[in-house]
Enzyme design. Structure first.
Site, PDB file in Angstrom:
ATOM      1  CB  ILE A 152      38.596  86.606  57.945  1.00 45.14           C
ATOM      2  CG1 ILE A 152      37.668  86.231  59.117  1.00 45.14           C
ATOM      3  CG2 ILE A 152      39.948  85.951  58.101  1.00 45.14           C
ATOM      4  CD1 ILE A 152      37.188  84.781  59.101  1.00 45.14           C
ATOM      5  N   GLY A 153      39.175  88.554  55.484  1.00 46.90           N
ATOM      6  CA  GLY A 153      40.029  88.871  54.337  1.00 46.90           C
ATOM      7  C   GLY A 153      40.583  90.275  54.405  1.00 46.90           C
ATOM      8  CB  SER A 205      34.977  76.228  58.383  1.00 44.33           C
ATOM      9  OG  SER A 205      34.164  76.156  59.534  1.00 44.33           O
ATOM     10  CE1 TYR A 263      30.894  78.127  54.556  1.00 51.30           C
ATOM     11  CE2 TYR A 263      30.632  76.966  56.639  1.00 51.30           C
ATOM     12  CZ  TYR A 263      31.256  77.932  55.871  1.00 51.30           C
ATOM     13  OH  TYR A 263      32.267  78.701  56.424  1.00 51.30           O
TER      14      TYR A 263
HETATM   15  N1  LIG Z   1      33.259  84.044  60.186  1.00 46.19           N
HETATM   16  C1  LIG Z   1      33.406  82.820  60.642  1.00 46.19           C
HETATM   17  O1  LIG Z   1      33.011  82.490  61.774  1.00 46.19           O
HETATM   18  C2  LIG Z   1      34.068  81.772  59.791  1.00 46.19           C
HETATM   19  C3  LIG Z   1      34.286  80.495  60.344  1.00 46.19           C
HETATM   20  C4  LIG Z   1      34.913  79.524  59.571  1.00 46.19           C
HETATM   21  C5  LIG Z   1      35.330  79.818  58.280  1.00 46.19           C
HETATM   22  N2  LIG Z   1      35.097  81.069  57.772  1.00 46.19           N
HETATM   23  C6  LIG Z   1      35.564  81.334  56.395  1.00 46.19           C
HETATM   24  O2  LIG Z   1      36.271  82.557  56.360  1.00 46.19           O
HETATM   25  C7  LIG Z   1      36.231  83.090  55.034  1.00 46.19           C
HETATM   26  C8  LIG Z   1      35.968  84.582  55.083  1.00 46.19           C
HETATM   27  O3  LIG Z   1      34.665  84.812  55.563  1.00 46.19           O
HETATM   28  P1  LIG Z   1      34.277  86.002  56.563  1.00 46.19           P
HETATM   29  O4  LIG Z   1      33.832  85.383  57.821  1.00 46.19           O
HETATM   30  O5  LIG Z   1      35.333  87.036  56.590  1.00 46.19           O
HETATM   31  O6  LIG Z   1      32.926  86.553  55.851  1.00 46.19           O
HETATM   32  P2  LIG Z   1      32.614  87.831  54.952  1.00 46.19           P
HETATM   33  O7  LIG Z   1      32.949  89.070  55.678  1.00 46.19           O
HETATM   34  O8  LIG Z   1      31.214  87.621  54.469  1.00 46.19           O
HETATM   35  O9  LIG Z   1      33.635  87.689  53.748  1.00 46.19           O
HETATM   36  C9  LIG Z   1      33.400  86.857  52.657  1.00 46.19           C
HETATM   37  C10 LIG Z   1      34.061  87.491  51.454  1.00 46.19           C
HETATM   38  O10 LIG Z   1      33.903  86.594  50.341  1.00 46.19           O
HETATM   39  C11 LIG Z   1      33.478  87.391  49.242  1.00 46.19           C
HETATM   40  N3  LIG Z   1      32.774  86.618  48.224  1.00 46.19           N
HETATM   41  C12 LIG Z   1      31.613  85.943  48.338  1.00 46.19           C
HETATM   42  N4  LIG Z   1      31.268  85.427  47.144  1.00 46.19           N
HETATM   43  C13 LIG Z   1      32.229  85.808  46.261  1.00 46.19           C
HETATM   44  C14 LIG Z   1      32.427  85.627  44.874  1.00 46.19           C
HETATM   45  N5  LIG Z   1      31.544  84.978  44.112  1.00 46.19           N
HETATM   46  N6  LIG Z   1      33.536  86.142  44.304  1.00 46.19           N
HETATM   47  C15 LIG Z   1      34.427  86.848  45.034  1.00 46.19           C
HETATM   48  N7  LIG Z   1      34.284  87.080  46.341  1.00 46.19           N
HETATM   49  C16 LIG Z   1      33.193  86.567  46.952  1.00 46.19           C
HETATM   50  C17 LIG Z   1      32.552  88.443  49.870  1.00 46.19           C
HETATM   51  O11 LIG Z   1      32.327  89.499  48.965  1.00 46.19           O
HETATM   52  P3  LIG Z   1      30.995  90.423  49.080  1.00 46.19           P
HETATM   53  O12 LIG Z   1      31.254  91.411  50.174  1.00 46.19           O
HETATM   54  O13 LIG Z   1      30.900  91.046  47.722  1.00 46.19           O
HETATM   55  O14 LIG Z   1      29.841  89.503  49.406  1.00 46.19           O
HETATM   56  C18 LIG Z   1      33.415  88.824  51.064  1.00 46.19           C
HETATM   57  O15 LIG Z   1      34.433  89.717  50.678  1.00 46.19           O
HETATM   58  C19 LIG Z   1      35.162  82.276  54.279  1.00 46.19           C
HETATM   59  O16 LIG Z   1      35.811  81.349  53.432  1.00 46.19           O
HETATM   60  C20 LIG Z   1      34.431  81.523  55.387  1.00 46.19           C
HETATM   61  O17 LIG Z   1      33.893  80.303  54.952  1.00 46.19           O
HETATM   62  C21 LIG Z   1      34.488  82.050  58.486  1.00 46.19           C
END
Ligand SMILES: NC(=O)c1ccc[n+]([C@@H]2O[C@H](COP(=O)([O-])OP(=O)(O)OC[C@H]3O[C@@H](n4cnc5c(N)ncnc54)[C@H](OP(=O)(O)O)[C@@H]3O)[C@@H](O)[C@H]2O)c1
Length: 296
Positions: free
Chosen positions: A32-33, A156, A181
């Site tokens: 998402i980022g 979330s 979480y």
């Molecule tokens: N996907 C869903 O269904 C969903 C639902 C509800 C909420 N969310 C929220 O959406 C947000 C983005 O998640 P996503 O789904 O896009 O997952 P993702 O692709 O796994 O992205 C997570 C990002 O956070 C980074 N990260 C993790 N630990 C870190 C640290 N210590 N310092 C800096 N960066 C760090 C990861 O870096 P690395 O690549 O180095 O690990 C990655 O760039 C999260 O806050 C998640 O809780 C997601």
């Protein structure tokens, strides 16, 4: 199938441009980022990809530059699991940027095995809540100086299962990956509410966002049955670009009321625990204490 998808995914677009604006997106190297960063770059913003893995971040920056003509995208090292790294990142931002209009606290770790950050905090509480709390604290002067500006905390819908375990915030007595979480995602909303009231008069607005169920690497620590669910119902799950819609909606929509929780590009109800002002102010005080900061 499309009707079913429509129930979960509301389409959204906006022509609003962001030339002259600077944005930071944490965890912008994937999911998402990365899509959020790409959209902001398309709108003309200068976008800082704040990531812990510089190789992955450089790859994301080059992907974005390939897709977006004249993208103004830079990579900066930020490990939210280490307060020293957060301090170094903030120092670099103050030394290199004149302004900051959007801080998108997106990075997250979900349901991982028990571990601790460099400062000894349980990883999910430490990264998802405390890391972003500290980052926002350090960057607040620049956000105020650049007002109108916005902070967006990616939470979330899972927050609704959460409780703030003040007696064991760092899961030292007992650890469950889901419990930790959902606590951290509830903390994102409580932080949003408390921060919004403190900075509204300075022209800084604050939003909490549920991106929906999105197909990303966030599932890496899920057990096999949950991964099976994600695979089976994958057609209902949002793409990362769709998962970015509500974040972008909160980033660009004019006059959006501050301090609220947004889902599917609209204000949405959150849990009773997330609406509790006493818990919000207590969490604020405890977070300051844990981080050793004074934030009035
Ligand atoms: N996907 C869903 O269904 C969903 C639902 C509800 C909420 N969310 C929220 O959406 C947000 C983005 O998640 P996503 O789904 O896009 O997952 P993702 O692709 O796994 O992205 C997570 C990002 O956070 C980074 N990260 C993790 N630990 C870190 C640290 N210590 N310092 C800096 N960066 C760090 C990861 O870096 P690395 O690549 O180095 O690990 C990655 O760039 C999260 O806050 C998640 O809780 C997601």
């Amino acid at each position: 199938m499309n009707v079913l998808r429509g129930l979960f995914t509301k389409s959204w677009s906006s022509d609003i441009q962001l030339e002259g604006k600077t944005a930071i997106v944490t965890g912008a190297n994937s999911g998402i980022g990365k899509e959020t960063a790409k959209d902001l770059a398309k709108r003309g913003a200068r976008v800082i990809l704040a990531c812990r893995d510089l190789l992955k971040a450089e790859q994301a920056a080059s992907d974005i530059s390939r897709d977006v003509e004249n993208a103004n995208v830079v990579v900066r090292k930020l490990d939210l699991a280490d307060t020293k790294s957060i301090c170094d990142f903030a120092e670099l931002i103050y030394n290199s940027e004149k302004s900051l209009h959007l801080l998108i606290n997106n990075a997250g770790v979900a349901m991982c095995p028990y571990s601790t950050t460099a400062d000894g905090f349980e990883t999910q509480f430490g990264v998802n809540h405390l890391g972003h709390f500290f980052l926002t604290f350090l960057l607040m002067d620049l956000l105020k100086h650049s007002a109108p500006s916005r902070v967006i905390n990616v939470s979330s819908v899972a927050h609704s299962m959460g409780k703030i375990h003040f007696e064991d915030l760092n899961s030292e007595k007992s650890y469950h990956p889901v419990k930790a979480y959902v606590q951290s995602k509830l903390a994102n909303i409580l932080f949003t509410r408390e921060l919004a009231t403190r900075v509204e008069e300075m022209g800084v607005r604050v939003y909490a966002v549920d991106p929906g169920l999105v197909k990303t690497d966030i599932t890496r620590h899920l057990n096999k049955s949950l991964q099976f669910f994600v695979k089976t119902f994958g057609f209902l799950i949002k793409t990362p670009a769709e998962g970015a819609y509500t974040i972008l909606y909160c980033a660009v929509t004019p006059d959006l009321p501050t301090g609220n929780y947004y889902s599917n590009c609209a204000m949405a109800p959150c849990s009773r625990a997330a609406n509790d002002d006493n818990t919000a102010s207590r969490l604020w005080a405890v977070s300051c204490h844990l981080l050793g900061i004074r934030w009035k």
